[in-house]
Design a protein around this motif. Structure first.
Motif, PDB file in Angstrom:
ATOM      1  N   SER A 124      13.743   5.943   4.302  1.00  0.00           N
ATOM      2  CA  SER A 124      13.769   4.866   3.314  1.00  0.00           C
ATOM      3  C   SER A 124      12.357   4.310   3.156  1.00  0.00           C
ATOM      4  O   SER A 124      11.517   4.436   4.053  1.00  0.00           O
ATOM      5  CB  SER A 124      14.701   3.736   3.768  1.00  0.00           C
ATOM      6  OG  SER A 124      16.017   4.185   3.913  1.00  0.00           O
ATOM      7  N   VAL A 125      12.124   3.695   2.007  1.00  0.00           N
ATOM      8  CA  VAL A 125      10.849   3.025   1.766  1.00  0.00           C
ATOM      9  C   VAL A 125      11.138   1.677   1.126  1.00  0.00           C
ATOM     10  O   VAL A 125      12.094   1.532   0.356  1.00  0.00           O
ATOM     11  CB  VAL A 125       9.926   3.878   0.867  1.00  0.00           C
ATOM     12  CG1 VAL A 125      10.452   3.977  -0.558  1.00  0.00           C
ATOM     13  CG2 VAL A 125       8.509   3.330   0.859  1.00  0.00           C
ATOM     14  N   LYS A 126      10.324   0.682   1.473  1.00  0.00           N
ATOM     15  CA  LYS A 126      10.456  -0.646   0.880  1.00  0.00           C
ATOM     16  C   LYS A 126       9.080  -1.070   0.380  1.00  0.00           C
ATOM     17  O   LYS A 126       8.132  -1.176   1.154  1.00  0.00           O
ATOM     18  CB  LYS A 126      10.988  -1.650   1.904  1.00  0.00           C
ATOM     19  CG  LYS A 126      11.415  -2.980   1.302  1.00  0.00           C
ATOM     20  CD  LYS A 126      12.167  -3.822   2.330  1.00  0.00           C
ATOM     21  CE  LYS A 126      12.738  -5.090   1.720  1.00  0.00           C
ATOM     22  NZ  LYS A 126      13.532  -5.872   2.697  1.00  0.00           N
ATOM     23  N   VAL A 127       8.997  -1.277  -0.922  1.00  0.00           N
ATOM     24  CA  VAL A 127       7.745  -1.649  -1.571  1.00  0.00           C
ATOM     25  C   VAL A 127       7.812  -3.125  -1.949  1.00  0.00           C
ATOM     26  O   VAL A 127       8.835  -3.596  -2.470  1.00  0.00           O
ATOM     27  CB  VAL A 127       7.506  -0.782  -2.826  1.00  0.00           C
ATOM     28  CG1 VAL A 127       6.210  -1.177  -3.519  1.00  0.00           C
ATOM     29  CG2 VAL A 127       7.473   0.706  -2.441  1.00  0.00           C
ATOM     30  N   THR A 170       2.156   1.581  -6.448  1.00  0.00           N
ATOM     31  CA  THR A 170       2.217   2.013  -5.052  1.00  0.00           C
ATOM     32  C   THR A 170       2.625   3.473  -5.025  1.00  0.00           C
ATOM     33  O   THR A 170       3.679   3.836  -5.559  1.00  0.00           O
ATOM     34  CB  THR A 170       3.249   1.179  -4.264  1.00  0.00           C
ATOM     35  OG1 THR A 170       2.831  -0.187  -4.229  1.00  0.00           O
ATOM     36  CG2 THR A 170       3.409   1.713  -2.843  1.00  0.00           C
ATOM     37  N   THR A 171       1.797   4.305  -4.436  1.00  0.00           N
ATOM     38  CA  THR A 171       2.118   5.732  -4.341  1.00  0.00           C
ATOM     39  C   THR A 171       3.031   5.976  -3.150  1.00  0.00           C
ATOM     40  O   THR A 171       2.706   5.594  -2.022  1.00  0.00           O
ATOM     41  CB  THR A 171       0.831   6.562  -4.191  1.00  0.00           C
ATOM     42  OG1 THR A 171       0.011   6.354  -5.342  1.00  0.00           O
ATOM     43  CG2 THR A 171       1.164   8.036  -4.066  1.00  0.00           C
ATOM     44  N   GLY A 204       0.781  -1.224   0.000  1.00  0.00           N
ATOM     45  CA  GLY A 204       0.000   0.000   0.000  1.00  0.00           C
ATOM     46  C   GLY A 204       0.815   1.277   0.000  1.00  0.00           C
ATOM     47  O   GLY A 204       2.037   1.278   0.095  1.00  0.00           O
ATOM     48  N   ALA A 205       0.082   2.383  -0.107  1.00  0.00           N
ATOM     49  CA  ALA A 205       0.694   3.699  -0.204  1.00  0.00           C
ATOM     50  C   ALA A 205       1.539   4.017   1.026  1.00  0.00           C
ATOM     51  O   ALA A 205       1.262   3.551   2.140  1.00  0.00           O
ATOM     52  CB  ALA A 205      -0.387   4.764  -0.388  1.00  0.00           C
ATOM     53  N   GLU A 206       2.575   4.816   0.799  1.00  0.00           N
ATOM     54  CA  GLU A 206       3.505   5.200   1.856  1.00  0.00           C
ATOM     55  C   GLU A 206       3.689   6.719   1.855  1.00  0.00           C
ATOM     56  O   GLU A 206       3.703   7.349   0.795  1.00  0.00           O
ATOM     57  CB  GLU A 206       4.879   4.540   1.620  1.00  0.00           C
ATOM     58  CG  GLU A 206       4.862   3.026   1.530  1.00  0.00           C
ATOM     59  CD  GLU A 206       5.197   2.350   2.843  1.00  0.00           C
ATOM     60  OE1 GLU A 206       5.209   3.042   3.889  1.00  0.00           O
ATOM     61  OE2 GLU A 206       5.447   1.130   2.820  1.00  0.00           O
ATOM     62  N   ALA A 214       6.250   9.612  -6.305  1.00  0.00           N
ATOM     63  CA  ALA A 214       5.866   8.973  -7.567  1.00  0.00           C
ATOM     64  C   ALA A 214       4.989   7.764  -7.281  1.00  0.00           C
ATOM     65  O   ALA A 214       4.858   7.321  -6.131  1.00  0.00           O
ATOM     66  CB  ALA A 214       7.104   8.518  -8.338  1.00  0.00           C
ATOM     67  N   VAL A 215       4.408   7.243  -8.340  1.00  0.00           N
ATOM     68  CA  VAL A 215       3.799   5.909  -8.298  1.00  0.00           C
ATOM     69  C   VAL A 215       4.874   4.921  -8.742  1.00  0.00           C
ATOM     70  O   VAL A 215       5.512   5.113  -9.783  1.00  0.00           O
ATOM     71  CB  VAL A 215       2.571   5.817  -9.213  1.00  0.00           C
ATOM     72  CG1 VAL A 215       2.015   4.394  -9.204  1.00  0.00           C
ATOM     73  CG2 VAL A 215       1.504   6.810  -8.781  1.00  0.00           C
ATOM     74  N   TYR A 216       5.066   3.894  -7.946  1.00  0.00           N
ATOM     75  CA  TYR A 216       6.071   2.876  -8.222  1.00  0.00           C
ATOM     76  C   TYR A 216       5.374   1.594  -8.669  1.00  0.00           C
ATOM     77  O   TYR A 216       4.454   1.105  -7.996  1.00  0.00           O
ATOM     78  CB  TYR A 216       6.923   2.622  -6.973  1.00  0.00           C
ATOM     79  CG  TYR A 216       7.841   3.767  -6.664  1.00  0.00           C
ATOM     80  CD1 TYR A 216       7.348   4.956  -6.127  1.00  0.00           C
ATOM     81  CD2 TYR A 216       9.201   3.695  -6.935  1.00  0.00           C
ATOM     82  CE1 TYR A 216       8.192   6.033  -5.864  1.00  0.00           C
ATOM     83  CE2 TYR A 216      10.051   4.764  -6.671  1.00  0.00           C
ATOM     84  CZ  TYR A 216       9.533   5.918  -6.144  1.00  0.00           C
ATOM     85  OH  TYR A 216      10.377   6.992  -5.899  1.00  0.00           O
TER      86      TYR A 216
END
Lengths: 119, 106
Positions: free
Chosen positions: A17-20, A113-114, A8-10, A92-94
């Motif tokens: 950091s972000v982990k998708v 994922t936004t 989901g969106a973050e 961005a959208v990933y």
């Protein structure tokens, strides 16, 4: 059916950091690669990198080298993309996408994922 | 890095028109080129692979041609549901997308 389902969106602060995640189903995960593509608001598609689900080999876009890491977990048929030192222009959208062959067409896509980077 | 120059950046056409989009690579990429369609708020969809091969399930009004550095994407008879942005993509050396062509109905 063949599908990729993303996390989901973050919302993240600059420097974080972000982990998708991208969970595959309906096909043999290790027979394909996974690419990650992002799209900033109102902009075009930007390729981020590729990982082989067979052996974990990776190729990253030069502008993201050192900030991005792509991994897979074959036990759960899941691919991951981690981006560090986030900046506002990483908003961005990933998307993850299944890649046919050794660098062919991206024939199955996740829903996106936004990721919003804002202080 | 291989650069992909797509033109035009936007295009307005009438239902039934023949629509053509071009994509030029900065170096020879053989036939390592794909075309995608993206509708607003949706993920891209693969239409053409290896420059001229129609993806399964894609209507035959879509076609692609070219090799080397110059490529063409054609919609033979524009339909209302074709309104979208179209992207070329090279995969000779890693991947690069063109900047996109936004197609609108006149």
């Amino acid at each position: 059916q063949v599908q990729l389902v993303q996390s989901g969106a973050e919302v993240k602060k600059p420097g974080a950091s972000v982990k998708v995640s991208c969970k595959a189903s309906g096909y043999t995960f290790t027979s394909y690669g996974i690419s990650w593509v992002r799209q900033a608001p109102g902009q075009g598609l930007e390729w981020m990198g590729w990982i082989s689900a067979y052996n974990g080999n990776t190729n990253y876009a030069q502008k993201l080298q050192g900030r991005v890491t792509m991994t897979t977990d074959t036990s759960t048929s899941t691919a991951y993309m981690e981006l560090r030192s986030l900046r506002s222009d990483d908003t961005a959208v990933y998307y993850c996408a299944r890649v046919r062959g050794a660098g062919g067409g991206m024939d199955v896509w996740g829903q996106g994922t936004t990721v919003t980077v804002s202080s | 890095d291989i650069q992909m120059t797509q033109s035009p950046s936007s295009l307005s056409a009438s239902v039934g028109d023949r629509v053509t989009i071009t994509c030029q690579a900065s170096q020879d990429i053989s036939n390592y080129l794909n075309w995608y369609q993206q509708k607003p708020g949706k993920a891209p969809k693969l239409l053409i692979y290896d420059a001229s091969n129609l993806e399964t399930g894609v209507p035959s009004r879509f076609s692609g041609s070219g090799s080397g550095t110059d490529f063409t994407f054609t919609i033979s008879s524009l339909q209302p549901e074709d309104i979208a942005t179209y992207y070329c993509q090279q995969y000779d050396n890693l991947y690069t997308f063109g900047q996109g062509t936004k197609l609108e109905i006149k």
